[in-house]
Design a protein around this motif. Sequence first.
Motif, mmCIF file in Angstrom:
data_model
loop_
_atom_site.group_PDB
_atom_site.id
_atom_site.type_symbol
_atom_site.label_atom_id
_atom_site.label_comp_id
_atom_site.label_asym_id
_atom_site.label_seq_id
_atom_site.Cartn_x
_atom_site.Cartn_y
_atom_site.Cartn_z
ATOM 1 N N LEU A 102 -4.155 3.943 10.308
ATOM 2 C CA LEU A 102 -3.285 3.281 9.399
ATOM 3 C C LEU A 102 -3.009 4.336 8.098
ATOM 4 N N GLY A 103 -3.906 5.065 7.816
ATOM 5 C CA GLY A 103 -3.763 5.871 6.845
ATOM 6 C C GLY A 103 -2.736 6.920 6.929
ATOM 7 N N ILE A 104 -2.618 7.405 8.136
ATOM 8 C CA ILE A 104 -1.528 8.415 8.571
ATOM 9 C C ILE A 104 -0.335 7.728 8.697
ATOM 10 N N LEU A 105 -0.294 6.452 9.144
ATOM 11 C CA LEU A 105 0.986 5.875 9.270
ATOM 12 C C LEU A 105 1.584 5.726 7.720
ATOM 13 N N VAL A 106 0.844 5.239 6.743
ATOM 14 C CA VAL A 106 1.243 5.101 5.577
ATOM 15 C C VAL A 106 1.936 6.324 4.947
ATOM 16 N N PHE A 107 1.099 7.520 5.317
ATOM 17 C CA PHE A 107 1.433 8.506 4.789
ATOM 18 C C PHE A 107 2.942 9.138 5.443
ATOM 19 N N ALA A 108 2.926 8.776 6.527
ATOM 20 C CA ALA A 108 4.555 9.076 7.185
ATOM 21 C C ALA A 108 5.526 8.261 6.480
ATOM 22 N N PHE A 109 5.015 6.949 6.123
ATOM 23 C CA PHE A 109 6.284 6.223 5.618
ATOM 24 C C PHE A 109 6.193 6.794 4.106
ATOM 25 N N ALA A 110 5.427 7.034 3.463
ATOM 26 C CA ALA A 110 5.434 7.520 2.110
ATOM 27 C C ALA A 110 6.300 8.872 1.968
ATOM 28 N N LEU A 111 6.044 9.663 3.242
ATOM 29 C CA LEU A 111 7.083 10.998 3.072
ATOM 30 C C LEU A 111 8.485 10.900 2.723
ATOM 31 N N SER A 112 9.009 9.792 3.196
ATOM 32 C CA SER A 112 10.478 9.350 3.099
ATOM 33 C C SER A 112 10.646 7.701 3.169
ATOM 34 N N PRO A 113 10.172 7.195 2.081
ATOM 35 C CA PRO A 113 9.875 5.707 1.971
ATOM 36 C C PRO A 113 11.472 5.060 2.364
ATOM 37 N N MET A 149 0.898 -1.285 -0.109
ATOM 38 C CA MET A 149 -0.117 -0.118 -0.050
ATOM 39 C C MET A 149 0.634 1.345 0.011
ATOM 40 N N ALA A 150 1.895 1.259 0.779
ATOM 41 C CA ALA A 150 2.798 2.488 0.982
ATOM 42 C C ALA A 150 3.559 2.657 -0.711
ATOM 43 N N ALA A 151 3.656 1.899 -1.228
ATOM 44 C CA ALA A 151 4.235 1.827 -2.343
ATOM 45 C C ALA A 151 3.230 2.510 -3.656
ATOM 46 N N GLN A 152 2.079 1.998 -3.262
ATOM 47 C CA GLN A 152 0.940 2.600 -4.235
ATOM 48 C C GLN A 152 0.812 4.095 -3.988
ATOM 49 N N TRP A 153 0.906 4.526 -2.637
ATOM 50 C CA TRP A 153 0.913 5.855 -2.237
ATOM 51 C C TRP A 153 1.861 6.922 -2.731
ATOM 52 N N ILE A 154 2.888 6.423 -2.860
ATOM 53 C CA ILE A 154 4.163 7.054 -3.443
ATOM 54 C C ILE A 154 3.977 7.046 -4.961
ATOM 55 N N ASP A 180 -7.292 2.037 -1.693
ATOM 56 C CA ASP A 180 -8.400 1.830 -0.629
ATOM 57 C C ASP A 180 -8.893 0.711 -0.307
ATOM 58 N N SER A 181 -8.726 -0.442 -1.284
ATOM 59 C CA SER A 181 -9.182 -1.515 -1.094
ATOM 60 C C SER A 181 -8.236 -2.223 -0.063
ATOM 61 N N LEU A 182 -6.834 -1.812 -0.146
ATOM 62 C CA LEU A 182 -5.649 -2.429 0.767
ATOM 63 C C LEU A 182 -5.817 -1.720 2.110
ATOM 64 N N LEU A 183 -6.075 -0.585 2.220
ATOM 65 C CA LEU A 183 -6.223 0.211 3.405
ATOM 66 C C LEU A 183 -7.544 -0.552 4.119
ATOM 67 N N LEU A 184 -8.518 -0.869 3.468
ATOM 68 C CA LEU A 184 -9.599 -1.341 4.225
ATOM 69 C C LEU A 184 -9.458 -2.776 4.642
ATOM 70 N N LEU A 185 -8.724 -3.375 3.894
ATOM 71 C CA LEU A 185 -8.333 -4.935 4.241
ATOM 72 C C LEU A 185 -7.299 -5.040 5.419
ATOM 73 N N VAL A 186 -6.290 -4.107 5.453
ATOM 74 C CA VAL A 186 -5.512 -4.120 6.551
ATOM 75 C C VAL A 186 -6.283 -3.700 7.751
ATOM 76 N N SER A 187 -7.161 -2.752 7.556
ATOM 77 C CA SER A 187 -7.825 -2.363 8.993
ATOM 78 C C SER A 187 -8.848 -3.410 9.355
ATOM 79 N N SER A 188 -9.345 -4.056 8.399
ATOM 80 C CA SER A 188 -10.339 -5.130 8.774
ATOM 81 C C SER A 188 -9.526 -6.283 9.437
ATOM 82 N N THR A 189 -8.195 -6.390 9.160
ATOM 83 C CA THR A 189 -7.604 -7.651 9.569
ATOM 84 C C THR A 189 -7.148 -7.106 11.128
#
Lengths: 481, 95
Positions: free
Chosen positions: A378-389, A141-146, A339-348
């Motif tokens: 999770l969204g915010i966490l991915v955002f943080a990762f994507a800032l400097s992958p 997911m993080a790579a997709q955000w990038i 969005d599908s991945l985000l939902l899936l990770v959060s459902s997990t």
Amino acid sequence: MNVEVVISLVIFLLIIFVVGFMSAKHSSRKGSTFLQEYFLGSRELGGFILAMTMVATYGSASSFLGGPGAAYTQGLGWVLLAMSQVATGYFVLLILGKKFAIMARKYEAVTLIDFLKNRYRSSIVVLFSAISIIVFLFSAMAAQWIGGAYLIESIVGIPYTSALFIFAVAVLIYVIIGGFRAVVFTDSIQGVVMFFGTLIILIGTIVAGGGVSNIMNDLISENPNLVTPYGHDGGLSAAYVSSFWILVGVGVVALPQVAVRAMSYRDSRSMHRALIVGTIVVGFIMLGMHLIGVFSRPILPGIEVADQVMPLITMEVLPPWLAGIVLAAPLAAIMSTVDSLLLLVSSTVVKDVYLNYIKPDATNKRVRQVSYGVTAFLGILVFAFALSPPELLIWLNLFAFGGLEAAFIWPLIFGLYWSKGNKGGAIASMVVGVGTYIGIHNFYPNPLGMHSVVFPVVLSFFAFIIGTYIYYESSKKSVEI
Amino acid sequence: MNKRDRKTDSRFIVANREAVIGVILVIINFIWWYGFAYGLGSNSVENYSYILGFPAWFFYSCIVGFFVMVILVIIVVKFFLVEVPFDHDEEGMDE
């Protein structure tokens, strides 16, 4: 950069929002349980929407940016490789098919892990699955955000950080508000955009290149290898290309984000319709998108960053207003995957970890709060990762799909079709699959000229059978004693 | 639970048959794809023939192959798949 392009992109995002809000209204009106609705849309998907959501989830940034970019470099050999994905259009639904739909309903399963949990009744299986999903899909997911942020950056001409911020806010708002139903409806819009976008860019590219024959002659005069099945330097062997039938063809059955869609449809008729629509749409998009990549080569020679091929060729061959609308297609593809991945990770996290192990007696209201909270976090966490992958993330994403397939393919398939299969087999299969995949990927990549995923899938098959018999024998003995 | 499923639920016979159809389809798909791509594509480029501008191997393997699969899927859906209810739980269950 270009006002007309930006305007049509903004309109597209607004449409997405409206759909998200409308479906959220729908879901709050419904009396059915929050979990079933938020994560699965109450199992009410019709055939067209089912097909589109599968296509959009699967046809991610890889097919819209990476895929055409690779085709640009490799030539027709890469289009051949990509066509192995036509199989996903019918294979997933036929294999998981009615059995998965019936058993998921019987178990009241909302996620792939729910299914495995009820089938094998083993907390080791559940935890191992949850960890695999969280780690692998979070990275993917993080790579997709990038990718999404880069795309906005190149179209709009704003700095990477601002682009990432816009992208993140857009995705988060509608995933949190709408849940699964919003995601699949927007997937449908995005699927349609992808389909027609592909058609329009393909026609534009062929016209700009002076017809197919002309383009082929240009390619041959540049490098004859570009029109062979073997890639630009003859490096694509038949064994290597064929092994992608496992990675991106039949193995896709085991991807959790794809499998969860195979338990969400309304009835047999929806599934039958989705089989036809899905095969046509997936095949057309894969063929078209990758051909565009190859055809771009004589028109725009010398592009160095492969991911830029799609945006550049679109702006080259189409008038700006049309380019703006059409460029919504790759953005749509990335957003719908994210969005599908985000939902899936959060459902997990919510369903499989929180409800199973932390607070099994949570009220409906509490579950709702936790679901929103986890999704946002999770969204915010991915955002943080994507800032400097970080390096690790990119590395993880590269093999996320193979790892998930190695982990889940046999526990899922045997779980459905081999009634003797037990948790001994499932655990053995997952451990062997993920373990050998990580090992081969790192220390001995592409053995015998095939993609690293092939051997782990084969080995985990035998591990499942052996594990099942060992567990069966040992449990029989302990009963006798 | 699984033993019961296998023995008594007639819907699962339908499901199993359709899974086998899926495997057969993918094998046909693969053979067609592989046969034309590497059967015709392994000639040297000077000897390639072209159809609608595309090299023949690509035209048959990827373009015709795609249409063949669409037609096969339509035939399978129309003539081989059976509609079964998903929710009528435990139907025909006698243990």
